[in-house]
Design a protein around this motif. Structure first.
Motif, short mmCIF file in Angstrom:
data_model
loop_
_atom_site.label_atom_id
_atom_site.label_comp_id
_atom_site.label_asym_id
_atom_site.label_seq_id
_atom_site.Cartn_x
_atom_site.Cartn_y
_atom_site.Cartn_z
N PHE A 778 0.87 -1.24 0.00
CA PHE A 778 0.18 -0.12 -0.01
C PHE A 778 0.82 1.30 0.08
N GLY A 779 0.88 2.04 -0.97
CA GLY A 779 1.14 3.37 -1.07
C GLY A 779 2.63 3.45 -1.45
N ILE A 780 3.27 2.19 -1.85
CA ILE A 780 4.73 2.10 -2.52
C ILE A 780 4.62 1.30 -3.69
N ASP A 781 5.78 1.42 -4.41
CA ASP A 781 5.74 0.49 -5.39
C ASP A 781 6.56 -0.72 -5.17
N ALA A 782 6.31 -1.79 -5.90
CA ALA A 782 6.91 -3.09 -5.61
C ALA A 782 8.60 -2.99 -5.59
N HIS A 783 8.84 -1.92 -6.43
CA HIS A 783 10.49 -1.59 -6.68
C HIS A 783 10.66 -0.46 -5.74
N ASP A 784 10.47 -0.02 -4.67
CA ASP A 784 10.41 1.03 -3.91
C ASP A 784 11.77 1.19 -3.80
N PRO A 785 12.47 2.49 -4.05
CA PRO A 785 14.01 2.63 -4.11
C PRO A 785 14.50 2.79 -2.63
N LEU A 786 13.62 3.58 -1.85
CA LEU A 786 14.09 3.80 -0.52
C LEU A 786 14.11 2.46 0.51
N THR A 787 13.16 1.42 0.03
CA THR A 787 13.23 0.34 0.70
C THR A 787 14.40 -0.55 0.37
N LEU A 788 14.64 -0.67 -0.92
CA LEU A 788 15.82 -1.47 -1.52
C LEU A 788 17.13 -0.70 -0.83
N ALA A 789 17.11 0.49 -0.70
CA ALA A 789 18.56 1.14 -0.40
C ALA A 789 18.78 0.62 1.13
N LEU A 790 17.67 1.03 1.98
CA LEU A 790 17.67 0.65 3.36
C LEU A 790 17.98 -0.98 3.64
N VAL A 791 17.68 -1.59 2.89
CA VAL A 791 17.97 -3.20 3.08
C VAL A 791 19.24 -3.42 2.60
N CYS A 792 19.42 -3.03 1.33
CA CYS A 792 21.03 -3.07 1.04
C CYS A 792 22.04 -2.65 2.13
N SER A 793 21.74 -1.62 2.71
CA SER A 793 22.49 -1.09 3.69
C SER A 793 22.83 -1.80 4.96
N VAL A 794 21.65 -2.41 5.45
CA VAL A 794 21.52 -3.31 6.58
C VAL A 794 22.28 -4.49 6.23
N ILE A 795 22.11 -5.03 5.14
CA ILE A 795 22.76 -6.43 4.56
C ILE A 795 24.44 -5.99 4.46
N VAL A 796 24.83 -4.96 3.76
CA VAL A 796 26.23 -4.81 3.61
C VAL A 796 26.78 -4.42 5.15
N PHE A 797 26.03 -3.65 5.81
CA PHE A 797 26.64 -3.47 7.17
C PHE A 797 27.03 -4.64 8.09
N THR A 798 25.76 -5.67 8.10
CA THR A 798 25.81 -6.66 8.88
C THR A 798 27.05 -7.73 8.47
N THR A 799 26.82 -7.90 7.02
CA THR A 799 27.78 -8.86 6.35
C THR A 799 29.53 -8.33 6.69
N LEU A 800 29.43 -7.17 6.41
CA LEU A 800 30.83 -6.72 6.60
C LEU A 800 31.51 -6.56 7.92
#
Length: 822
Positions: A778-800
């Motif tokens: 609801f209210g966001i696109d399936a390819h929402d850039p903000l969500t993708l950016a935040l998730v990628c940041s969490v993954i990069v931080f955790t794995t590094l």
């Protein structure tokens, strides 16, 4: 064969016992994956696979009315519709009609509200259940004047009447009337759900049975199919009944012909579906989604276990090479590795049952278990068998990687290279790196799915419902027909109630409504618009119907857009007036004002009761914050059309707990037999309405977090092993002048490369998966850039961060010790 198997089994136990840290790591990893799968399967088994707890439950169907041309795919039922189908549909062996009704149960301590069902006696014969004590209703008790009989739930009988067997045959007071207790139901019975406490007999009145009630759906129906009959055959018979009625109404008077037009323009038809499907609701897609999610978690766990096994085999290469040189065949060595894997998997399966039990408790807490509808979610025999099969398959899966790697190993090379061999070289590293990339890829997919649902949920909570829910408290009021014979008799109670409530400290305003927003308690009806004839090709006007007083809009702060609101002078003797919402005005009068237009409610053999539109208010959301409101709401005047069932709404800055006591006292002044119940703030009702979106989001976030943790552990294990293998190389580099930051960068680069590959692959897969989730967003696109950016940041931080620990260990290696180790 058996001798070698026993010997390898004993040796496997000794070898595993010698490495408790390794065993704990593998078992914990597998327990998480197996336990999550077992928990979700227990829900699927309990709600979708196991039949309902009624004899021949596969023949039970839920029967309903449908108006597809009015976008009402599933509605309730009326008495005349039920009678038509009961008498004319010979595909039904039995059927029943029922509706919800609350009762005020009076005793020496005052009145309390109990949840009840008013049902035809055939409810129990359709379900093929009998009372545990006494009996259920008879056909004679479904007649006007004989319907004051009641069957108690086991819980009410036990808690309220101390499980007294002598209660059968006694009278109790409900709604200020005497009801004879005729039976007590079994402990595990609760239809249509476990909240029901009493069942009373449904005696049809002449008005309820007449054609004038067609289209005013208020009840629900179930049936039992005859053996060999399908749902499609029953629906075909319902269509035939509708055609017969159309022919009958075509020969009637003007209102009957109008109803014929209503049937054709609404697409009215009777439909049925499995009662099991009805009770389970819309949970099937969610459960299969969660099963796919936990399957991904298990794959990550398997990859982790495979990597740990591969690392362990690498450390045992010299031992395995010696065994091979002394005559042990590769099959024998593979057999031992397989036994070790199966023993580890068995440990993971046993621990997984504990994890599953914890997950099931969480599922119970989140309300995903369907317990209210009688579904049982537990670790029963089918779940145990599923877990056992899953455990064996898991053991085979993560044993396959080290066995295949070992098959490519040449024993002579391992002995020449001091035990390192190929398993410590490039081939082994490629396998380990591939497993890590797979883990990160799956973790990325799950986290992006969870992130999209979380962002969507946050957007929902930011939505305005169209009114001000702050400081609004709501209470249900159900006046019994025994004391309030007609709806008009409710008016004096209503007037005194509001006078007492408005005088309470902290209450700023108060009003009433026949139904409350963000609850299942709502009514809708078809209606006429004066001067607009609807043909069979057009959709009949159909909207929500609410009866309110003049202070309802003020209390909820619903904006008035045109005209005026209700006044106290709009009484029973004044011209009948109605207020519509903005959706109605834009739909039917887009280029002119709706003020002054007239509407009337549909019916058969009744004179049209025209009501004049005096105001237009803003459209409000009625059920969900994320709904796109397309159906209009029509507001009738409580003074002109009073009702015995209504909701009291109050604007107050007092907490609900502070107001309950004074509210009960005010209630007792007016009518001691009335119970105060269903007290909730409007924010609580809105929050409850979001459960269907909040629950999958929370579960998906939980499993995605577990996947990220496992992926981080996986990359840490691979890099830690790589650092150990390259200690000599690191010592040489440092002795030749390499600084700590050079070694740190070297190890981080190796880990970062794996993270980058897994991230890219995960994003590509996640974008495809997210597209399938778009109906839940609801209210966001399936390819929402903000969500993708935040998730990628969490993954990069955790794995590094996981990469950083072995990198730091490598950078702090003493070159002298490292060279001596080499």
């Amino acid at each position: 064969m058996l001798t070698s198997l026993r010997a390898d089994f004993s040796q496997s136990l000794r070898l595993l016992a010698a490495r408790p840290g390794f065993v704990l790591a593998v078992v914990a990893t597998l327990a998480l994956g197996i336990g999550a799968n077992s928990a979700i399967f227990s829900v699927i088994n309990g709600m979708l696979l196991r039949p309902l707890a009624y004899p021949d439950s596969t023949r039970l169907v839920y029967i309903y009315n449908s108006y597809p041309k009015m976008d009402q795919a599933e509605s309730g039922m009326t008495v005349p519709d039920f009678i038509d189908r009961r008498d004319q549909a010979d595909q039904l062996a039995d059927s029943a009609l029922y509706y919800d009704r609350s009762f005020n149960l009076a005793d020496a301590n005052g009145a309390q509200n109990v949840v009840g069902i008013v049902a035809t006696p055939s409810l129990f014969t359709t379900l093929q259940v009998t009372a545990a004590l006494g009996r259920t209703f008879t056909a004679d008790e479904a007649q006007i004047g004989h319907e004051h009989v009641v069957v108690l739930s086991h819980a009410l009988w036990k808690n309220q009447f101390n499980a007294d067997p002598a209660m059968v045959g006694r009278d109790i007071r409900m709604n200020a009337e005497s009801y004879r207790v005729v039976g007590v139901m079994p402990e595990n019975f609760g239809f249509p759900n476990r909240t029901v406490q009493v069942w009373t007999a449904f005696a049809f009145t002449p008005k309820q049975s007449g054609d004038s009630m067609r289209g005013f759906d208020f009840a629900r129906s179930i049936g039992r199919l005859r053996p060999g009959v399908s749902i499609a055959q029953l629906d075909a018979q319902f269509d035939l009944i509708v055609r017969h009625n159309v022919e009958r109404f075509a020969d009637g008077n003007g209102d009957s012909r109008s109803y014929k037009s209503f049937i054709e323009s609404s697409g009215f038809r009777g439909r049925s579906k499995s009662l099991h499907e009805q009770q389970a609701g819309d949970i099937k897609p969610l459960l299969w989604l969660l099963q796919a999610v936990v399957a991904a978690v298990l794959l990550i766990a398997c990859a982790n276990a495979a990597n740990l096994m591969l690392l362990r085999v690498s450390s045992r290469q010299k031992e395995l090479a010696l065994r091979s040189a002394l005559g042990a065949g590769r099959a024998r060595i593979a057999q031992q590795l397989l036994l070790e894997s199966l023993l580890l998997a068995l440990g993971g399966g046993i621990a997984g049952m504990v994890v599953a039990q914890v997950c099931i408790q969480l599922i119970h807490a989140l309300g995903l278990d369907g317990a209210i509808y009688g579904f049982s979610i537990d670790l029963d025999l089918p779940v145990f068998i599923y877990t056992l099969i899953l455990t064996v398959l898991t053991g085979l899966a993560f044993a396959l990687v080290p066995i295949l790697a070992l098959m490519r190993e040449r024993p002579a090379d391992a002995l020449k290279e001091g035990g390192r061999g190929n398993l410590g070289g490039r081939s082994s590293r490629r396998i380990r790196n591939t497993l890590v990339i797979a883990q990160i890829t799956l973790a990325v997919v799950l986290l992006i799915g969870a992130g999209l649902l979380l962002h969507s949920y946050a957007r929902m909570q930011q939505q305005s419902p169209g009114f001000n829910a702050d400081d609004v408290l709501t209470v249900s009021v159900h006046l019994p027909p025994s004391r309030y014979k007609s709806s008009a008799d409710a008016a004096p109670f209503y007037e005194r109630l509001l006078m007492e409530v408005r005088a309470l400290p902290g209450v700023q305003s108060a009003g009433v409504a026949s139904s409350m927003l963000f609850t299942d308690d709502e009514s809708s009806a078809a209606y006429f618009i004066e001067g607009r004839d609807v043909s069979a090709a057009q959709a009949t006007p159909f909207g929500y119907l609410e009866v309110i007083d003049e202070d309802y809009f003020k209390t909820l702060e619903i904006p008035l857009l045109q005209g005026r609101g209700f006044l106290s002078s709009d009484n029973i003797g004044a011209q009948k007036v109605v207020i519509v919402d903005d959706t109605f005005a834009k739909k039917y009068f887009p280029n002119e004002s709706a003020i002054g237009k007239r509407i009337a409610w549909r019916g058969v053999n009744i004179e049209r009761d025209w009501q004049t539109i005096i105001g237009v208010v803003a459209t409000v959301k009625r059920n969900k914050l994320y709904e796109n409101t397309t159906m209009e709401t029509l507001y009738r005047n409580f003074h002109q059309d009073p009702t015995r069932l209504f909701m009291l709404v109050m604007k107050t800055r007092l907490a609900a707990a502070e107001l309950i006591g004074p509210l009960r006292a005010a209630w007792q002044k007016i009518d001691p037999d009335q119970a105060v119940f269903d007290i909730k703030t409007m924010h609580e009702r809105i929050d409850d309405s979001l459960t269907d979106r909040r629950t999958p989001m929370l579960l998906l976030m939980l499993f995605a977090a577990a996947a990220l943790l496992l992926a981080a552990v996986g990359i840490y294990g691979v890099l830690a092993f790589a650092v150990t293998q390259r200690r000599g190389e690191i010592g040489v580099r440092m002795s030749l002048g390499a600084q700590r930051h050079d070694i740190l960068r070297l190890v981080l680069f190796d880990g970062g490369r794996l993270v980058a590959i897994g991230l890219v692959l995960g994003l590509l897969i996640a974008l495809s998966v997210a597209y399938r989730l778009r109906a839940q967003l609801f209210g966001i696109d399936a390819h929402d850039p903000l969500t993708l950016a935040l998730v990628c940041s969490v993954i990069v931080f955790t794995t590094l961060l996981a990469c950083g620990i072995p990198a730091w260990r490598a950078a702090t290696v003493d070159p002298t010790i490292a060279l001596r180790h080499e």
